[in-house]
Motif scaffolding. Structure first.
Motif, PDB file in Angstrom:
ATOM      1  N   ASP A   3     -29.360  -9.137 -48.705  1.00  0.00           N
ATOM      2  CA  ASP A   3     -29.857 -10.305 -49.417  1.00  0.00           C
ATOM      3  C   ASP A   3     -29.878 -11.516 -48.491  1.00  0.00           C
ATOM      4  OD1 ASP A   3     -30.703 -12.039 -51.408  1.00  0.00           O
ATOM      5  OD2 ASP A   3     -28.668 -12.444 -52.108  1.00  0.00           O
ATOM      6  N   GLY A   4     -30.904 -11.560 -47.616  1.00  0.00           N
ATOM      7  CA  GLY A   4     -30.995 -12.654 -46.653  1.00  0.00           C
ATOM      8  C   GLY A   4     -32.197 -13.543 -46.835  1.00  0.00           C
ATOM      9  N   GLY A   5     -33.020 -13.278 -47.848  1.00  0.00           N
ATOM     10  CA  GLY A   5     -34.205 -14.111 -48.068  1.00  0.00           C
ATOM     11  C   GLY A   5     -35.386 -13.595 -47.275  1.00  0.00           C
ATOM     12  N   SER A  44     -24.334 -12.782 -51.510  1.00  0.00           N
ATOM     13  CA  SER A  44     -25.493 -13.415 -52.133  1.00  0.00           C
ATOM     14  C   SER A  44     -25.978 -14.546 -51.250  1.00  0.00           C
ATOM     15  CB  SER A  44     -25.146 -13.966 -53.516  1.00  0.00           C
ATOM     16  OG  SER A  44     -26.196 -14.775 -54.014  1.00  0.00           O
ATOM     17  N   SER A  45     -27.296 -14.629 -51.046  1.00  0.00           N
ATOM     18  CA  SER A  45     -27.871 -15.713 -50.250  1.00  0.00           C
ATOM     19  C   SER A  45     -27.732 -17.055 -50.949  1.00  0.00           C
ATOM     20  CB  SER A  45     -29.347 -15.426 -49.961  1.00  0.00           C
ATOM     21  OG  SER A  45     -30.095 -15.385 -51.168  1.00  0.00           O
ATOM     22  N   PRO A  77     -23.664 -18.028 -49.692  1.00  0.00           N
ATOM     23  CA  PRO A  77     -23.403 -17.218 -48.496  1.00  0.00           C
ATOM     24  C   PRO A  77     -22.013 -17.370 -47.911  1.00  0.00           C
ATOM     25  CG  PRO A  77     -24.772 -19.114 -47.960  1.00  0.00           C
ATOM     26  CD  PRO A  77     -24.633 -19.094 -49.455  1.00  0.00           C
ATOM     27  N   GLN A 120     -20.381 -14.082 -43.437  1.00  0.00           N
ATOM     28  CA  GLN A 120     -21.593 -13.438 -42.934  1.00  0.00           C
ATOM     29  C   GLN A 120     -21.252 -12.396 -41.876  1.00  0.00           C
ATOM     30  OE1 GLN A 120     -24.691 -16.361 -41.960  1.00  0.00           O
ATOM     31  NE2 GLN A 120     -23.595 -17.834 -43.211  1.00  0.00           N
ATOM     32  N   SER A 134     -35.899 -23.045 -47.109  1.00  0.00           N
ATOM     33  CA  SER A 134     -35.381 -21.688 -47.240  1.00  0.00           C
ATOM     34  C   SER A 134     -34.995 -21.340 -48.674  1.00  0.00           C
ATOM     35  CB  SER A 134     -34.166 -21.525 -46.335  1.00  0.00           C
ATOM     36  OG  SER A 134     -33.647 -20.214 -46.404  1.00  0.00           O
ATOM     37  N   THR A 135     -35.060 -20.057 -49.007  1.00  0.00           N
ATOM     38  CA  THR A 135     -34.472 -19.559 -50.249  1.00  0.00           C
ATOM     39  C   THR A 135     -32.964 -19.363 -50.094  1.00  0.00           C
ATOM     40  OG1 THR A 135     -34.911 -17.264 -49.604  1.00  0.00           O
ATOM     41  CG2 THR A 135     -36.594 -18.389 -50.911  1.00  0.00           C
ATOM     42  N   TYR A 136     -32.480 -19.411 -48.869  1.00  0.00           N
ATOM     43  CA  TYR A 136     -31.060 -19.277 -48.549  1.00  0.00           C
ATOM     44  C   TYR A 136     -30.385 -20.628 -48.793  1.00  0.00           C
ATOM     45  CZ  TYR A 136     -27.258 -17.028 -45.843  1.00  0.00           C
ATOM     46  OH  TYR A 136     -26.089 -16.436 -45.442  1.00  0.00           O
ATOM     47  N   PHE A 152     -28.560 -23.179 -47.655  1.00  0.00           N
ATOM     48  CA  PHE A 152     -27.955 -23.911 -46.546  1.00  0.00           C
ATOM     49  C   PHE A 152     -27.352 -25.219 -47.054  1.00  0.00           C
ATOM     50  CE2 PHE A 152     -31.140 -21.329 -44.268  1.00  0.00           C
ATOM     51  CZ  PHE A 152     -30.312 -20.727 -43.330  1.00  0.00           C
ATOM     52  N   ALA A 181     -32.406 -21.966 -54.444  1.00  0.00           N
ATOM     53  CA  ALA A 181     -31.246 -22.672 -53.904  1.00  0.00           C
ATOM     54  C   ALA A 181     -31.224 -24.154 -54.244  1.00  0.00           C
ATOM     55  CB  ALA A 181     -31.190 -22.494 -52.391  1.00  0.00           C
TER      56      ALA A 181
END
Length: 377
Positions: free
Chosen positions: A10-12, A61-62, A65, A71, A203-205, A207, A235
């Motif tokens: 699950d990294g986007g 889960s991204s 994270p 990670q 990003s969908t991650y 950050f 996100a």
């Protein structure tokens, strides 16, 4: 009929290239299934594939994270390897395609003699440079994993990018790589007359601080004589943003649907979004979200090719506004983006990757599974 197992996380941005390649293989008649985190289930099943979640690997889960240590633990998780071999015992596959960052899973494949292909969804120069030589790579070796040996043990390594943008194509090991080209969705028709339009998509991650970065970009774009489309992904909460009158904010809009009408893309330097923008001949303004990931390298390569620019993640609207206006205007950056776009369209990643995988498969011959000897040592 050959069966292929994709192993992902699950990294986007890592998932779309795998899905694009899997879709092409399925179109050619192969049976394809996925093993990944539970969060991957919905997009994988929406693409028409069976999804199996890791049974014993640590949750990830991204959207949460955690620290770099979390990670590191996920990338080197031997539980992934155990779950992978268990899956293959229950349902053998002719070939395994594994994400290039999953060294816990990759080591299990190598040690069991299972034939596998590595899918690199980023620049090889980043993977074998800052990633393997930096803290994450050191962490793999501290965990007594052998990432370099696992990469070398693959039957093939598919690099889903343009070699002219990836400095790794000039490295000595590059002769062992298959630069299949970026895996991007089919390109839609462009409107005959396009008004100036900007897509802002980070990003969908999750950050840290990304909501504030997006707001700075929205503030900078508010005075542009252009339509602005911003996507937040899962996100960022759209309710926390203050868009200008020229801006529409969406939780999600498929890039393949909106990019044909765009004039400029603003992103975080994610490889997939950047390649998709270039495939549409669009210049890119990159605001990297993390200094230790591949985003700065992606941005620098686009800027060096003349097809965009890079701004700092702490840049204020007063700094961002002229960068946006400059890239939105006519200029040599548009010709440079079009040159890269033509190169991407001439190197279709999904088709080339499927060709390479099919060359590894032998009709009627099931590849070695756990405990069975591999033809490649």
């Amino acid at each position: 009929m050959p069966e292929i197992l994709f192993v992902t996380w699950d990294g986007g941005g890592n998932l779309p290239p795998a899905l694009g390649l899997a879709t092409e293989l399925a179109r050619r008649g192969h049976q394809v299934r996925f093993l990944g985190h539970e969060a991957n289930r919905r997009p994988v099943q929406a693409a028409g594939f069976e999804h199996e979640a890791y049974a014993t690997a640590r949750p990830f889960s991204s959207l949460a994270p955690g620290s770099p240590l979390a990670q590191l633990a996920m990338f080197g998780d031997r539980g992934m390897g155990r779950d992978l071999l268990d899956s293959l015992r229950r349902s053998p596959a002719d070939l395994v395609v594994v994400d290039c960052l999953l060294f816990g899973a990759m080591e299990a494949l190598r040690e069991s003699g299972t034939r596998y292909v590595v899918l690199e969804h980023l620049y090889d120069a980043y993977l074998r440079g800052p990633w393997l030589r930096g803290p994450l790579g050191v962490g793999m070796r501290v965990r007594r994993l052998r990432p370099t040996r696992s990469l070398a043990g693959a039957a093939a390594t598919l690099v889903a990018t343009l070699p002219e943008l990836d400095a790794g194509s000039r490295a000595p090991h590059a002769t062992a790589l298959d630069f299949i080209g970026p895996v991007v969705p089919p390109l839609g028709p462009r409107p005959e007359a396009r008004e100036p339009a900007v897509l802002i998509s980070l990003s969908t991650y999750a950050f840290p601080g990304m909501t504030g970065r997006l707001q700075s970009l929205l503030d900078a774009a508010g005075d542009l004589e252009a339509r602005v489309v911003a996507t937040t992904g899962p996100a960022i909460d759209p309710a926390g943003l203050r868009p200008a009158a020229n801006t529409e904010v969406h939780r999600y809009v498929p890039h393949a649907e909106v990019m044909p009408a765009m004039s400029l893309v603003v992103g975080h330097g994610g490889h997939g979004t950047t390649m998709q923008a270039l495939a549409h001949d669009l210049p890119v303004l990159v605001m990297p979200m993390h200094p230790f990931l591949d985003q700065p390298m992606v941005g620098a390569s686009v800027a060096a090719a003349g097809a965009g620019a890079v701004v700092g993640r702490s840049a204020k609207p007063a700094e961002l506004a002229p960068a946006l206006a400059g890239l939105l205007a006519p200029g040599p950056h548009r010709e440079a983006a079009a040159r890269l776009g033509a190169a991407i369209r001439a190197r279709p990643g999904a088709a080339n990757g499927a060709d390479r995988i099919e060359a590894l498969l032998r009709p009627g011959l099931r590849g070695p599974g756990p405990g069975r000897p591999s033809a490649r040592r």
